[in-house]
Enzyme design. Structure first.
Site, PDB file in Angstrom:
ATOM      1  N   THR A   1      36.420  35.049 -21.900  1.00  0.00           N
ATOM      2  CA  THR A   1      35.759  35.270 -20.619  1.00  0.00           C
ATOM      3  C   THR A   1      36.586  36.204 -19.736  1.00  0.00           C
ATOM      4  O   THR A   1      36.066  36.845 -18.831  1.00  0.00           O
ATOM      5  CB  THR A   1      35.547  33.910 -19.916  1.00  0.00           C
ATOM      6  OG1 THR A   1      34.754  33.082 -20.775  1.00  0.00           O
ATOM      7  CG2 THR A   1      34.844  34.055 -18.589  1.00  0.00           C
TER       8      THR A   1
ATOM      9  N   TYR B   1      42.140  27.911 -30.722  1.00  0.00           N
ATOM     10  CA  TYR B   1      40.920  28.338 -30.036  1.00  0.00           C
ATOM     11  C   TYR B   1      39.859  28.498 -31.131  1.00  0.00           C
ATOM     12  O   TYR B   1      39.938  29.403 -31.948  1.00  0.00           O
ATOM     13  CB  TYR B   1      41.228  29.675 -29.373  1.00  0.00           C
ATOM     14  CG  TYR B   1      40.221  30.231 -28.393  1.00  0.00           C
ATOM     15  CD1 TYR B   1      39.006  29.638 -28.141  1.00  0.00           C
ATOM     16  CD2 TYR B   1      40.529  31.398 -27.690  1.00  0.00           C
ATOM     17  CE1 TYR B   1      38.119  30.183 -27.231  1.00  0.00           C
ATOM     18  CE2 TYR B   1      39.646  31.954 -26.778  1.00  0.00           C
ATOM     19  CZ  TYR B   1      38.444  31.340 -26.553  1.00  0.00           C
ATOM     20  OH  TYR B   1      37.564  31.896 -25.644  1.00  0.00           O
TER      21      TYR B   1
ATOM     22  N   LYS C   1      40.976  24.198 -28.083  1.00  0.00           N
ATOM     23  CA  LYS C   1      39.900  24.618 -27.210  1.00  0.00           C
ATOM     24  C   LYS C   1      38.707  24.875 -28.110  1.00  0.00           C
ATOM     25  O   LYS C   1      38.696  25.832 -28.886  1.00  0.00           O
ATOM     26  CB  LYS C   1      40.266  25.887 -26.431  1.00  0.00           C
ATOM     27  CG  LYS C   1      39.258  26.140 -25.302  1.00  0.00           C
ATOM     28  CD  LYS C   1      38.786  27.548 -25.245  1.00  0.00           C
ATOM     29  CE  LYS C   1      37.416  27.611 -24.576  1.00  0.00           C
ATOM     30  NZ  LYS C   1      36.969  28.978 -24.336  1.00  0.00           N
TER      31      LYS C   1
ATOM     32  N   VAL D   1      36.946  23.978 -20.465  1.00  0.00           N
ATOM     33  CA  VAL D   1      37.288  25.363 -20.127  1.00  0.00           C
ATOM     34  C   VAL D   1      35.969  26.080 -19.848  1.00  0.00           C
ATOM     35  O   VAL D   1      35.396  26.703 -20.742  1.00  0.00           O
ATOM     36  CB  VAL D   1      38.055  26.018 -21.293  1.00  0.00           C
ATOM     37  CG1 VAL D   1      38.513  27.426 -20.914  1.00  0.00           C
ATOM     38  CG2 VAL D   1      39.255  25.170 -21.712  1.00  0.00           C
TER      39      VAL D   1
END
Lengths: 317, 317, 317, 317
Positions: B48, B136, B164, B216
């Site tokens: 992002t 991730y 994540k 997140v």
């Protein structure tokens, strides 16, 4: 059938004889097991029912047994699974004649079909039989995802009575529920009778918290009462109880990996585990899955048995 | 950084000047906006943050600004996103030198990499810097899914401090949490300090109910306080409040479709929407996304503005 | 570099020391091996060169060695592989400074990028350096396919000097060639200097029959002279000879499966096989691939050796 | 049927009345058109025949008409397309009873099936009817690719009489042909009667050069004589002539994009184009495709007509 359909609606396994023929006595016992567990409906001839493996004659047998065994105590939804519209319509007419309370259809598969064509498909199926129609969103089999826009359109114009969402896209499902009016507003919203059922059996507490109406859990064949407890807790707002029950069911679900990945399909392993669990619990006579699926070994069945015991269920064999 | 990391950890957008250069003043204001919103950590240089669009020099600038602006009030996680190990290690060393509190790495991408190779990758990255390492999981970008078995192995041996999870596979995440000890047992379980953060920003109530530690959320840039309210409600067991807040955020999230699909990437539309929302709220100066992304039109920005107002946020421009 | 580039242009492997550092002496010998084999160009820093595993410093070393060793005898194309435009432009400038004759770029990856954005990407890369630009179509790594329409547009306006097509979509390539003017008409057609190179090394005879200009064969590292023979036969219209040579190379290519699938990535197995073949032939010193790839076992290297002998190549070790 | 089957074997379109019923008179004329064009066999009830849209009754009608119209002049292969073994066996028995010379089956679809299960599937279908069995490799519909190892195994033990490869994986096909003995050696090789037919209609010259036995071209419905010329040139070693004919057919094939992508499926556009081309040429009466496919507009039909004229074919309407 009262609209919207709510609660626990297991996709009923299809017990088979080792010869491959439908074991009708076991199937009737399975229906009894599910109804005794408190379920709110039955979904016959879905993917977990091995519908794709059954001939038309076998499908007819299955539906007849389920309808008769249910005997009006809970509604029976019938999968009408085939590649495109004309074939699906034939199944839908057969299901209506046999006494199903609703039919469940996917988008066309094998072919590549445009969303506008998918809308035409559902509209014609709905027009062909005087029964509520549920859309079955199962991209892993059908290779296309029903968009929220498409489902919304078909909900509002009354084509669809509900959605069985097995897409695994929980964020998308949440967006759909919000678009339909949200947790509270939905039933005064644009599609007040529309029923959202999740097929994501590992996150049912979450789906109910999000505003889903119910669940179609494959492993609900094995432990229907647990999903009913989960559902009741959620409806009562006891989310911690619901989450604990869900967690226990996640552990039980681990049985789906009983068959070794190098030897058999993932689907064969899961279906074999469900059926052998039912066999171990004394509900059905054989754990066999349909040809050409590879059967679970004795070692794999022992894994299934351990999962049952770990979840507090007692094998009788 | 206290282990495990818990709470709301937004992936910090990277404000840009129309020229493409990092707008450091806006970035510092954005950090202030997030910290003021009550967030528990900051994730710089994630997807992002448009990390894939930034040169190494720009990445250094971004991390320096975020670390300085955070000023120790909340921990700063730094994305170290690159194709394979040697390149990731270079980013990780740079992040450590700049003062990051942890690093976040994906599996290798562009190449096709075996799970055993992915395990080697994470182990070497962890060995290269004296910082906690988060995996991730982002199959949409990386094209491979981290299996629960792999994450479990790397959690237990201390390679990973957390995950994540942006895979969208909520059932898989539930199975992982149960494998790690479950909702209650986890912290006495095999990986007591392991932190599970979901990137599925539309189902955060569900993830927390399942036992996740935090979230997140991309749209947490726009409304960090809402995610903090959601998180606090969940921690307090007020699941209905959490679900209501989540539902409001699902509505707000609708801004990601502001850019027409035939004209721009889905990612460009979402990132443009977040940045223009921040611009409309007076937090950052420009809504520009990095080249070669197509920019939102004035009409699309108006859609963003409507979403802000509908969610009770007040554009100042 | 004369336009259009035609002939055999192998993607040069990057020999490594077991430590992971670039083995410059071996790399120079490999260039000599290829030039001696009669190749028409060299593609450094492509996927087969393990570009995704190399740091920027290592990339610079590789390109410098290849340019120096080629010494103007054949043109050197340099891969400028990175996630998005700004990063690719940096690589392109470095390649130009080092003396590359052309650069080869993919569409953006890791991000999801719209065709209009991909066009902007290639145009900006082309504008950034005064070198011919080749588009590298590699969906297996980049996750998007360059459409014939996009390539045609960028060919006609002079953005692209050529295409390296590793998409495996031979029908699509045929349609592109026809759209560009066809087998005969192409060079008087809309993009007379445009070069179509196939990366489908198992069907090079077919691609040349279809009108392609050349080939970028990974296994051309091992047996460059064979691809040159194939190319020469095709240019002479001896299609049976070309097909026979291709068939022999298909057999040799079987070495890519030397590494067992359950232990390592498919890419690691193929790259390891090429490098060990070069080691066995005495061209390079070590067969090591870059971290985190798993290395071929002695047993797998023996498989490679058998493939060499079966194709009439003589291992010297 | 002589083994191996060689030459041009078009997948016969199924002409429909606007009502959706099979237009048997047009179908008989189409068979005449194909046989007059010199084709070596007919493939009824394949994907191009819209088999997935036809009821069992319609399938029976189609096959009966094709068998009768062919009248023994060329062999008739019948698609037996359904989700799994029991259903496929029913179609195969029906096809045998109607007089098909061979049957063509895919791997199971809708379900996820392991290669060992796929092998069992083909073996049981073969055992169920006394007809040669062709495997139909069509991953775009079936979602699994038949591996060269699996096809090789089923070729050697006599389960399969041939392969219809519509996978688009030309490199894989080349490896299979080499594994079966190669261009020259194949017929003395391990599966001397095995027939390799490509469905990649844009690269037939290439497939024949590689050693394929024949082709199943959808657009061969429209211009069967051209594929026969291509085939004859290839058999005579006139590869330039073959390539030129292929190139002309690539141009003609452009008609498949006649229908706008935003309005209809890619498959609907292609099938509609083939059928309207046949209607324009006076072979069949209507260009209609089966429900729920969207029909080509008059504007799109004009595009089809232009493609016919550009290829030197003369519309009569």
């Amino acid at each position: 059938m009262t609209a919207p359909l709510r609660g626990v609606v297991p996709p009923v396994c299809t017990p088979l004889h080792p010869s491959g023929e439908v074991d009708t006595a076991s199937l009737a016992r399975l229906v009894e097991h599910l109804v005794a567990g408190g379920v709110h409906g039955l979904f016959a001839l879905g993917s977990t029912s091995e519908v794709a493996y059954l001939t038309d004659e076998q499908r007819a047998t299955v539906l007849e047994v389920v309808v008769n065994a249910a005997d009006g105590r809970v509604p029976v939804l019938a999968g009408v699974i085939d590649t495109t519209t004309a074939r699906v319509v034939e199944h839908a007419k057969a299901a209506a004649a046999t006494g199903a309370d609703a039919v469940v259809a996917t988008a066309p598969f094998y072919t590549r079909t445009h969303p506008k064509e998918i809308a035409r498909h559902f509209r014609r199926v709905r027009a062909a039989v005087d029964l509520p129609l549920f859309a079955y969103d199962l991209p892993v089999s059908v290779q296309s995802k029903l968009s929220a826009a498409l489902v919304g359109e078909l909900a509002e114009d009354g084509t669809l009575a509900g959605l069985k969402d097995s897409s695994g896209d929980e964020g998308g499902l949440r967006r759909l529920i919000v678009a339909l009016g949200g947790r509270d507003g939905r039933f005064g919203g644009p599609a007040p009778d529309f029923s959202v059922l999740t097929g994501s059996e590992l996150t049912v507490d979450a789906a109910l918290l999000a505003g889903a109406d119910g669940v179609v859990p494959g492993i609900g064949n094995v432990d229907p009462a647990a999903y009913v407890r989960l559902y009741d807790a959620a409806r009562a707002g006891d989310w911690e109880v619901a989450a604990k029950e869900q967690e226990r069911l996640v552990g039980l679900f681990g049985m789906v990996d009983a068959g070794p990945e190098e030897d058999m399909g993932r689907s064969s392993s899961a279906l074999g585990a469900f059926k052998h669990a039912l066999q171990l619990l004394g509900v059905i006579q054989h754990g066999d899955t349909a040809f050409p699926q590879i059967q679970l070994s004795a070692e794999s069945v022992a894994v299934v048995s351990r999962h049952l015991r770990a979840a507090g269920l007692r094998p009788v064999r």
